[in-house]
Design an enzyme around this catalytic site. Sequence first.
Site, mmCIF file in Angstrom:
data_model
loop_
_atom_site.group_PDB
_atom_site.id
_atom_site.type_symbol
_atom_site.label_atom_id
_atom_site.label_comp_id
_atom_site.label_asym_id
_atom_site.label_seq_id
_atom_site.Cartn_x
_atom_site.Cartn_y
_atom_site.Cartn_z
ATOM 1 N N CYS A 167 14.848 -13.714 -15.918
ATOM 2 C CA CYS A 167 15.556 -12.672 -15.251
ATOM 3 C C CYS A 167 15.224 -12.301 -13.927
ATOM 4 O O CYS A 167 15.693 -12.260 -13.067
ATOM 5 C CB CYS A 167 15.470 -11.310 -16.028
ATOM 6 S SG CYS A 167 15.561 -11.417 -17.881
ATOM 7 N N ASP A 168 14.025 -12.228 -13.837
ATOM 8 C CA ASP A 168 13.257 -11.735 -12.322
ATOM 9 C C ASP A 168 12.729 -12.710 -11.634
ATOM 10 O O ASP A 168 12.116 -12.545 -10.543
ATOM 11 C CB ASP A 168 11.876 -10.907 -12.900
ATOM 12 C CG ASP A 168 12.874 -9.460 -13.450
ATOM 13 O OD1 ASP A 168 13.968 -9.095 -13.476
ATOM 14 O OD2 ASP A 168 12.182 -8.848 -14.275
ATOM 15 N N CYS B 220 10.168 -10.965 -18.153
ATOM 16 C CA CYS B 220 10.965 -12.072 -18.374
ATOM 17 C C CYS B 220 11.129 -12.693 -16.946
ATOM 18 O O CYS B 220 11.824 -12.508 -16.046
ATOM 19 C CB CYS B 220 12.611 -11.318 -18.653
ATOM 20 S SG CYS B 220 14.045 -12.640 -18.748
#
Length: 327
Positions: free
Chosen positions: A153-154, A150
């Site tokens: 997200c990261d 992701c």
Amino acid sequence: MGVRYLFFLMLFIFSFAHSEERKIAIVGAGPAGLSAAIYAARAMHEVVLYTGHRDSQLLKTEQVDNYIGAPEVSGFNLMEKMLSQLKGLNIELIERNVVALSKEGHRYRIEDKNGDVRTYKAVIFATGSVAKTLHLENEDQLWGRGLSTCALCDGNLFKGKDVVVIGGGNSALEEALYLSRIARRVYIVHRRDSFRGDKTLQEALRKQSNIITCMDSEVVKLNQGNGSLTGIELISKSKKKRSEIRVSGVFYAIGSMPNTQCLDSNDFKDILGSGGEVVTTKWGVVTDMPGFFVAGDVADRRFSQAITAAGDGCKAALEMDAYIGQR
Ligand code: NAP
């Protein structure tokens, strides 16, 4: 004495059976399931929440920066906060996976991993999806240490660094474009010589000078040093040439599988899409099966975000409440 005993026993059995009849089930304890549980319990429903192994994708996210109201929180801590909000609500937790879900008249029959069977008048199905992976050696050790599924997200963990995105669909192209604004260089490795993703995204990709495409190539190894990812090895399929790229991050974007294995194939065949997802008819949470609602990634093949899943959970609980009210 004997008659009184019998009376109370029957009263107990009747009220137990009656209360069982009133219960609703929520399957899955990611952001979608937990949000649905909170809304349903606050609407005075008796909720049974099947948490499974609690392996929500959010738990794999090292740092979450885009969940409104919870900046710079780890996926684990965010899930803990969500779970703590269940305290004091009328929610029975069953910490086991559901192995079979089928129709029984107007009700839904759920069997859990221990073989316990219960039936419910309504179900909110929020089992999420699991990102496909390449099953390479070292994968298990490298999640959260350079390996991710992701970019949203990261991605921020790789500011000014070099990263690789693997895949050729819309997700891969979008993730590469997103990462190109954060990372120094983004390699996109695709197994064929043309992308599956939209032409507009391909065009945008071409215009981005820090994106390097490696077509017709397969990643065969993840390299690591001191416990973190340090690069990949890939093989160009036509030239049979092996090469290495040194990067700090690798993002798999090779699709995902909705977790619908426990749905009885006969009962649910009309509401399952070609990718295994549950097909909705209204608001992204209502299905063609009365009393069966969905929330989150198990139905959403477009956004796949914790916050959209939580929103779906709310919508599913409200729709379930309206459905029960109408009955
Ligand atoms: P996808 O469209 O299924 O693409 C997966 C990609 O990964 C494909 O290019 C596939 O290669 C590759 N792949 C699959 N297995 C692989 C393996 N074992 N090794 C190497 N490569 C592998 O999945 P997605 O991109 O996650 O998209 C899912 C759905 O959401 C699609 O319908 C997509 O259009 C939609 N979506 C839409 C948007 C948007 O509209 N903006 C954004 C994201 C997703 P091949 O091409 O060779 O099969």
